[in-house]
Design a protein around this motif. Structure first.
Motif, PDB file in Angstrom:
ATOM      1  N   ARG A  92       8.131   4.053  -6.039  1.00 17.78           N
ATOM      2  CA  ARG A  92       6.994   3.182  -5.748  1.00 17.78           C
ATOM      3  C   ARG A  92       7.189   1.596  -5.679  1.00 17.78           C
ATOM      4  O   ARG A  92       6.501   0.634  -5.787  1.00 17.78           O
TER       5      ARG A  92
ATOM      6  N   GLU B 244      -3.118   6.240   9.114  1.00 15.71           N
ATOM      7  CA  GLU B 244      -2.440   5.649   8.012  1.00 15.71           C
ATOM      8  C   GLU B 244      -2.881   4.375   7.237  1.00 15.71           C
ATOM      9  O   GLU B 244      -3.082   4.330   6.037  1.00 15.71           O
TER      10      GLU B 244
ATOM     11  N   VAL C 206      -5.788   6.215   4.770  1.00 20.41           N
ATOM     12  CA  VAL C 206      -5.027   6.922   3.742  1.00 20.41           C
ATOM     13  C   VAL C 206      -4.460   5.780   2.589  1.00 20.41           C
ATOM     14  O   VAL C 206      -4.576   6.081   1.557  1.00 20.41           O
ATOM     15  N   ASP C 207      -3.967   4.444   3.332  1.00 24.16           N
ATOM     16  CA  ASP C 207      -3.632   3.732   2.381  1.00 24.16           C
ATOM     17  C   ASP C 207      -4.782   3.047   1.326  1.00 24.16           C
ATOM     18  O   ASP C 207      -4.470   2.339   0.472  1.00 24.16           O
TER      19      ASP C 207
ATOM     20  N   VAL D  75       0.936  -1.236  -0.061  1.00 21.35           N
ATOM     21  CA  VAL D  75      -0.083   0.105   0.037  1.00 21.35           C
ATOM     22  C   VAL D  75       0.921   1.357  -0.145  1.00 21.35           C
ATOM     23  O   VAL D  75       2.038   1.228   0.121  1.00 21.35           O
ATOM     24  N   TYR D  76       0.268   2.324  -0.082  1.00 22.44           N
ATOM     25  CA  TYR D  76       0.863   3.782  -0.117  1.00 22.44           C
ATOM     26  C   TYR D  76       1.838   3.912   0.739  1.00 22.44           C
ATOM     27  O   TYR D  76       3.048   4.319   0.549  1.00 22.44           O
ATOM     28  N   SER D  77       1.535   3.441   2.264  1.00 23.61           N
ATOM     29  CA  SER D  77       2.637   3.807   3.300  1.00 23.61           C
ATOM     30  C   SER D  77       3.798   3.026   3.192  1.00 23.61           C
ATOM     31  O   SER D  77       4.632   3.261   3.952  1.00 23.61           O
TER      32      SER D  77
ATOM     33  N   LEU E 155      -6.773   5.334  -0.064  1.00 16.35           N
ATOM     34  CA  LEU E 155      -7.129   6.123  -1.003  1.00 16.35           C
ATOM     35  C   LEU E 155      -6.571   5.635  -2.477  1.00 16.35           C
ATOM     36  O   LEU E 155      -5.326   5.124  -2.256  1.00 16.35           O
TER      37      LEU E 155
ATOM     38  N   TYR F 226       4.136  -1.433  -5.852  1.00 23.28           N
ATOM     39  CA  TYR F 226       2.706  -0.993  -5.183  1.00 23.28           C
ATOM     40  C   TYR F 226       1.820  -2.040  -5.990  1.00 23.28           C
ATOM     41  O   TYR F 226       1.671  -2.161  -6.865  1.00 23.28           O
TER      42      TYR F 226
ATOM     43  N   LEU G 260      -4.073   6.203  -5.176  1.00 21.48           N
ATOM     44  CA  LEU G 260      -2.633   6.817  -5.262  1.00 21.48           C
ATOM     45  C   LEU G 260      -2.512   8.490  -6.213  1.00 21.48           C
ATOM     46  O   LEU G 260      -1.870   9.090  -5.577  1.00 21.48           O
TER      47      LEU G 260
END
Lengths: 243, 243
Positions: free
Chosen positions: A170, B179, B182-183, A162-164, B185, A208, B187
């Motif tokens: 990426r 966290e 937000v993960d 994931v994003y974090s 959402l 990602y 990218l």
């Protein structure tokens, strides 16, 4: 010990770095070690910002860390670092971790490759002009990072990237793998041990959105981990031993 | 604006704070805001270390943050903070976020309760001797944190609470909820937006080993989240709006 010629960087254990015992986590300490590598490389003219101008970058290949103890919240500490060798494809950067009284509570050794950002292929480090001048003639403070064998796992969990988890490429952040592994250990052992050594091998980049399998196997005091992608390719392996 | 009487704390965006765009994440910025609250409370004699001696502690109840932009890696920034009111059960602490040129790029408002560590019940803040003397007569810089309604979720993921999620009470860290949200959402929206406001409500404590359900619902430019435990009790709700 001779501290001259090694770069010295001062930090403090911040509230967001600590675990339920109020001591710094292995992953947070790993972040400080990698940050030190980045800043010291910048200072000697071989930092990522300089290399990116030449379309190449450093990639962490292996890391070994030994700790007598994990400093507590708000505790200041120093990281000393020096590069002791350049091979054709790999360079060795060393670290000593010192507390406020100058006592060494840990050490680390890292191996780095330089890659071409287009081909993602390793480059010959002997091309790196002036690199030899920044070498320090002082051996690694602990055994070099070991190769970790494949893990025959009886215990696997899955996790989507994931994003974090990701860096500016990426790709999965190096310390995220360690965090996922440590999260699989019993809380008791993380709360009380008399020292730890971990060896991590970075084999391929996690990306990602991938669903990764984190395999774990415990043998005596050693935990071994293998993180694989959907195709079964190992991205990262590690061994963690507690005393 | 009058900066006198507010505490000022200087930070720098560190490499481990940034996302793939090289800008600080919302959770990392939230950590700095909470750290500032902790240090400023310590400085005024009402910090957690002092309160723990009286068997009580601060608990974050609600938080609202508005950002024009997220500072970049290595960018220095200041956080100003002041407490503007003590109610019977809640105090309001405010924050301004300023860049190196003194320009305000964001602000935050937090509500805190004080609990008795044995009963976990809220205490009457009017007992807090000397607290009135530390008040600053300056309104919150943005709207106070809003109450976030329950989320009728069509989209739920599950997550077990692990070692790296917990604080010294073995409860989920406040910023971990953010966290996880937000993960979820896309990218793209995290990579390019012209500002964000989020409101978080902390309702109950998540605990080590629990399997939590993270529900998400998107409506126009607003994402709403609801994190529930196995019994269906809401632990944390939030709303995130991008411009």
């Amino acid at each position: 010990m001779f501290y001259n010629m090694a770069g010295i960087y001062r930090y403090r254990v911040e509230p967001q770095d600590v675990d339920f015992t109020q001591r710094i986590t292995l992953a947070a300490l790993g972040h400080y070690i990698l940050r030190t590598a980045g800043e010291d490389a910048d200072r000697s003219g071989f930092g990522v910002r300089e290399l990116n101008g030449h379309n190449c970058s450093w990639v962490l290949s292996r890391m070994a860390v030994e700790l007598e103890r994990q400093p507590e919240r708000y505790e200041p500490f120093d990281i000393q670092t020096w590069v002791c060798e350049y091979g054709r494809l790999m360079t060795t950067r060393n670290f000593l971790l010192l507390d406020d009284r100058g006592e060494c509570f840990g050490a680390a050794v890292t191996h780095w490759a330089m890659i071409d950002l287009d081909s993602r292929q390793p480059m010959d480090l002997r091309q790196l002009e002036g690199a030899a001048a920044s070498l320090v003639d002082r051996e690694p403070p602990i055994d070099r990072p070991r190769k970790v064998a494949a893990v025959e796992a009886d215990d696997v969990v899955y996790r989507r990237v994931v994003y974090s988890d990701i860096d500016f490429n990426r790709h999965v952040n190096s310390m995220k793998y360690l965090e996922w592994m440590v999260d699989r250990l019993p809380l008791e052992i993380l709360g009380q041990h008399d020292g730890v050594r971990f060896d991590i091998n970075y084999l391929h980049e996690g990306k990602y959105g991938q669903s990764l399998a984190i395999a774990c196997r415990a043998e005596a005091q050693e935990w071994r981990f293998d993180v694989k992608d959907e195709a079964g390719v190992s991205l990262c392996r590690a061994s963690i031993r507690f005393r």
